[in-house]
Motif scaffolding. Sequence first.
Motif: not given
Length: 230
Positions: A96-101, A115-121
């Motif tokens: 349940n982790e996501a990162y942006r570079i 956050n989870a609501d950004e992982k698909n954007k």
Amino acid sequence: MGSVGEKHFKRLAAPRTWPIARHKHVWIVRPLPGKHPVERGLPLLVILRDLLGYAKTRHEAKKIVNSGEVLVDGVKAKELKMIVGLMDVIEFPKLNEAYRIVINPKGKLQLIRINADEKNKKLCKIIGKRKVKGGKIQLNGFDGRNFLYDGNVKVGDSLLIELPNQKVLEHFRLEKGAVVYLTGGKHIGMVGKVESVDKEVKLMIGDEVVETDKRFVFVVGKENPAVTLS
């Protein structure tokens, strides 16, 4: 079989944007050619081992990737040497982790937790456009993506897209009042608001008015950035 020099960099010679220890070991993996320039991305192996510490060795990192536990922009990663670059989203569903570079004000690529609501954007800067068969307009993104889109999009604008299907959620124009993120130049890694657009872009960063080259300007929103950048 390729030589060590073809498959690796000496750490001291790796791009200065890479946030790596340069004296601990001699070599570091060279990424495969991909959707980002080498100075704007990192090999997946380096992310898993050197930055996140999810693997101690290449073998351990390979097991993680082979298990299907790593998504890049919503798609299962398959290659340790793939380049993961600016604005890409790397996700670990089981954790349940996501990162942006992103790129920080020191000019280093950085992983930031989202956050989870950004992982698909994802934000995608448009760097080219051309007419294709049928009279439609194809837009070319900075990360190698292509879009057939009916909106009046100009080179330098950005699209907020849904991952992995590339559905366009919003269109941000390079114009007065736009919120932008600087990916190069003296003010790299900083966010500002556009004052005017000509051959160069004049913008306000805090209380300071600065000018910069259009190629360093990445539109990220209208009133505020549409995604987390720090």
